[in-house]
Write an enzyme that holds these catalytic residues in place. Structure first.
Site, mmCIF file in Angstrom:
data_model
loop_
_atom_site.group_PDB
_atom_site.id
_atom_site.type_symbol
_atom_site.label_atom_id
_atom_site.label_comp_id
_atom_site.label_asym_id
_atom_site.label_seq_id
_atom_site.Cartn_x
_atom_site.Cartn_y
_atom_site.Cartn_z
ATOM 1 N N ALA A 65 0.863 -1.178 0.000
ATOM 2 C CA ALA A 65 0.000 0.000 0.000
ATOM 3 C C ALA A 65 0.901 1.230 0.000
ATOM 4 C CB ALA A 65 -0.875 -0.007 1.245
ATOM 5 N N GLY A 109 0.476 -5.028 0.740
ATOM 6 C CA GLY A 109 -0.724 -5.093 -0.090
ATOM 7 C C GLY A 109 -0.457 -5.717 -1.457
ATOM 8 N N GLU A 112 -0.637 -9.307 -0.799
ATOM 9 C CA GLU A 112 -2.059 -9.641 -0.597
ATOM 10 C C GLU A 112 -2.818 -9.654 -1.924
ATOM 11 O OE1 GLU A 112 -2.193 -6.512 2.435
ATOM 12 O OE2 GLU A 112 -3.239 -7.962 3.699
ATOM 13 N N GLU A 132 4.189 -5.142 7.283
ATOM 14 C CA GLU A 132 3.352 -4.165 8.002
ATOM 15 C C GLU A 132 3.761 -4.010 9.457
ATOM 16 O OE1 GLU A 132 2.248 -6.569 6.030
ATOM 17 O OE2 GLU A 132 0.744 -5.782 4.632
HETATM 18 N N1 COA Z 1 4.551 3.268 -0.342
HETATM 19 C C1 COA Z 1 4.973 4.459 -0.777
HETATM 20 N N2 COA Z 1 6.157 4.648 -1.381
HETATM 21 C C2 COA Z 1 6.932 3.566 -1.545
HETATM 22 C C3 COA Z 1 6.568 2.290 -1.095
HETATM 23 C C4 COA Z 1 5.299 2.156 -0.473
HETATM 24 N N3 COA Z 1 4.848 0.979 -0.043
HETATM 25 N N4 COA Z 1 7.562 1.419 -1.374
HETATM 26 C C5 COA Z 1 8.525 2.149 -1.989
HETATM 27 N N5 COA Z 1 8.152 3.430 -2.088
HETATM 28 C C6 COA Z 1 8.896 4.554 -2.679
HETATM 29 C C7 COA Z 1 10.048 5.012 -1.806
HETATM 30 O O1 COA Z 1 9.592 5.873 -0.790
HETATM 31 C C8 COA Z 1 10.899 5.695 -2.834
HETATM 32 O O2 COA Z 1 10.334 6.944 -3.135
HETATM 33 P P1 COA Z 1 11.250 8.286 -3.235
HETATM 34 O O3 COA Z 1 12.223 7.982 -4.341
HETATM 35 O O4 COA Z 1 10.280 9.368 -3.562
HETATM 36 O O5 COA Z 1 11.918 8.417 -1.909
HETATM 37 C C9 COA Z 1 10.738 4.824 -4.064
HETATM 38 O O6 COA Z 1 9.510 4.125 -3.878
HETATM 39 C C10 COA Z 1 11.846 3.817 -4.249
HETATM 40 O O7 COA Z 1 11.955 3.042 -3.066
HETATM 41 P P2 COA Z 1 13.309 2.866 -2.229
HETATM 42 O O8 COA Z 1 12.940 2.591 -0.808
HETATM 43 O O9 COA Z 1 14.224 4.025 -2.480
HETATM 44 O O10 COA Z 1 13.909 1.571 -2.920
HETATM 45 P P3 COA Z 1 14.898 0.501 -2.243
HETATM 46 O O11 COA Z 1 15.370 -0.376 -3.353
HETATM 47 O O12 COA Z 1 15.910 1.174 -1.396
HETATM 48 O O13 COA Z 1 13.953 -0.355 -1.258
HETATM 49 C C11 COA Z 1 11.960 -1.569 -0.649
HETATM 50 C C12 COA Z 1 12.895 -1.125 -1.784
HETATM 51 C C13 COA Z 1 10.758 -2.260 -1.290
HETATM 52 C C14 COA Z 1 12.682 -2.547 0.296
HETATM 53 C C15 COA Z 1 11.514 -0.337 0.179
HETATM 54 O O14 COA Z 1 11.029 0.642 -0.739
HETATM 55 C C16 COA Z 1 10.412 -0.605 1.160
HETATM 56 O O15 COA Z 1 10.669 -1.149 2.222
HETATM 57 N N6 COA Z 1 9.158 -0.229 0.824
HETATM 58 C C17 COA Z 1 8.027 -0.348 1.703
HETATM 59 C C18 COA Z 1 7.503 -1.772 1.723
HETATM 60 C C19 COA Z 1 6.373 -1.888 2.723
HETATM 61 O O16 COA Z 1 6.509 -1.689 3.903
HETATM 62 N N7 COA Z 1 5.191 -2.260 2.195
HETATM 63 C C20 COA Z 1 4.034 -2.495 3.002
HETATM 64 C C21 COA Z 1 3.203 -1.280 3.082
HETATM 65 S S1 COA Z 1 1.788 -1.544 4.153
#
Ligand code: COA
Length: 258
Positions: A65, A109, A112, A132
Site C-alpha cells: 500500500a 498489499g 495480498e 506491516e
Molecule cells: N509506499 C509508498 N512509497 C513507496 C513504497 C510504499 N509501499 N515502497 C517504496 N516506495 C517509494 C520510496 O519511498 C521511494 O520513493 P522516493 O524515491 O520518492 O523516496 C521509491 O519508492 C523507491 O523506493 P526505495 O525505498 O528508495 O527503494 P529501495 O530499493 O531502497 O527499497 C523496498 C525497496 C521495497 C525494500 C523499500 O522501498 C520498502 O521497504 N518499501 C516499503 C515496503 C512496505 O513496507 N510495504 C508495506 C506497506 S503496508
C-alpha cells in the site's frame, strides 16, 4: 481512461501493468479505483478469457500500500478507504482466471493482491513479505486470512510477525507461488499458461474457479456436495456436449461459453 494501469491484449489475455515505477508500483487510491474500473469492464468482455496482473519496471511487482497515504489518517478515513468493493475480493471472486506475474518486490498489499489472484508466477528475482509489522500495522488486505490458507498458519505467522522477506525459491518451497521463471522468461512462461487457460470454455473456467474457491469457506462435506452440484450443472451446457463430442471425434473442441 486509467491513469495508473497500462492495459494490453495478447490473444484472449488482458495484461494489466500497474504503472507507478517511481513508487515501486505502490497501491494508492488511484490504482485501486483504476483497477476496479478496468476489472468491471473486462468482466463483461467476451474477448477476454483470463487476466494477468504485473508491475511496471524490473524492480517491483507492488511494494505494498502507498505508505504516504497512511500518515495522519484517522480510523474513519481509513475505514472509508477500505470500503467495498475491494480489489482483493473482486479478484478472488472474478469470474475469469486472474494470474499474478510477479516481477520483483511483492510486499504488503502487493503480496495480498497476489494472494487474491488464482495463480502466482514469479521471477527468480522476486522477493516476498508482509512488512506491516514494521509500520505498527498488520496486513489489512486479507493477508492474515489468505496467506494462512495458502501456506499454512505457521509460515503465515513467520512472515507476518517477523516482517522478513523471502526469495522466490523459498516462496515456491512454501507454496506462496506456484511457478518460478528466470526474469527473461517470466512473460513468455506466464502468457503461455494464461493463453492455454483462456482457450478453454469461459463458462467451465468460471464454474471450476467457483468450486475451488468454495473450499476456502465451506466444510469438506459441504464443499464436496457443492462440487457435485456444479459438476452436474455442467451437463446443462453446450460446451460439455462439445467437449465430449470433440474428444470422441478426435478433434479440437470449439467452445462457445454456453
Ligand atoms: N509506499 C509508498 N512509497 C513507496 C513504497 C510504499 N509501499 N515502497 C517504496 N516506495 C517509494 C520510496 O519511498 C521511494 O520513493 P522516493 O524515491 O520518492 O523516496 C521509491 O519508492 C523507491 O523506493 P526505495 O525505498 O528508495 O527503494 P529501495 O530499493 O531502497 O527499497 C523496498 C525497496 C521495497 C525494500 C523499500 O522501498 C520498502 O521497504 N518499501 C516499503 C515496503 C512496505 O513496507 N510495504 C508495506 C506497506 S503496508
Amino acid at each position: 481512461m486509467a491513469e495508473t494501469i497500462l492495459e494490453a491484449r495478447e490473444g484472449r489475455v488482458a495484461v494489466l501493468t500497474i504503472h507507478r515505477p517511481d513508487k515501486l508500483n505502490a497501491l494508492n487510491q488511484q490504482v485501486r479505483d483504476d483497477m476496479l474500473e478496468i476489472l468491471a469492464r473486462l468482466e463483461s468482455d467476451d474477448a477476454v478469457g483470463a487476466v494477468v496482473i504485473t508491475g511496471a519496471g524490473e524492480k517491483s511487482f507492488i511494494a505494498g500500500a502507498d505508505i504516504g497515504e497512511f500518515a495522519g489518517r484517522s480510523p474513519f478515513d481509513q475505514r472509508h478507504a477500505m470500503r467495498s468493493p475491494r480489489i482483493f475480493d473482486v479478484m478472488s471472486t472474478f469470474p475469469k482466471p486472474v494470474i499474478a506475474m510477479i516481477n520483483g518486490f511483492c510486499l504488503g498489499g502487493g503480496c495480498e493482491l497476489a494472494l487474491s489472484c488464482d495463480l502466482r508466477i514469479a521471477s527468480t528475482k522476486a522477493r516476498f513479505g508482509q512488512p506491516e509489522i514494521k509500520l505498527g500495522l498488520i496486513p489489512g488486505g486479507g493477508g492474515t486470512q489468505r496467506m494462512s490458507r495458502l501456506v499454512g498458519v505457521g509460515q503465515a505467522l513467520r512472515l507476518i510477525l517477523s516482517g522478513d522477506m523471502i526469495d522466490a525459491a523459498e516462496a515456491l518451497r512454501i507454496g506462496l507461488v506456484e511457478m518460478v521463471a528466470e526474469p527473461a522468461e517470466l512473460r513468455a512462461t506466464t502468457l503461455e499458461l494464461a493463453q492455454r487457460i483462456a482457450g478453454f470454455s469461459p463458462l467451465t473456467l468460471k464454474v471450476a474457479k467457483q468450486a475451488v474457491r468454495a473450499s476456502e469457506t465451506m466444510s469438506l462435506e459441504d464443499g464436496i456436495r457443492y462440487e457435485r452440484d456444479l459438476f452436474c450443472l455442467c451437463f446443462s451446457s453446450a460446451d460439455k456436449e462439445e467437449g465430449v463430442a470433440a474428444f470422441l471425434d478426435k478433434r479440437p473442441a470449439e467452445w462457445t461459453g454456453r
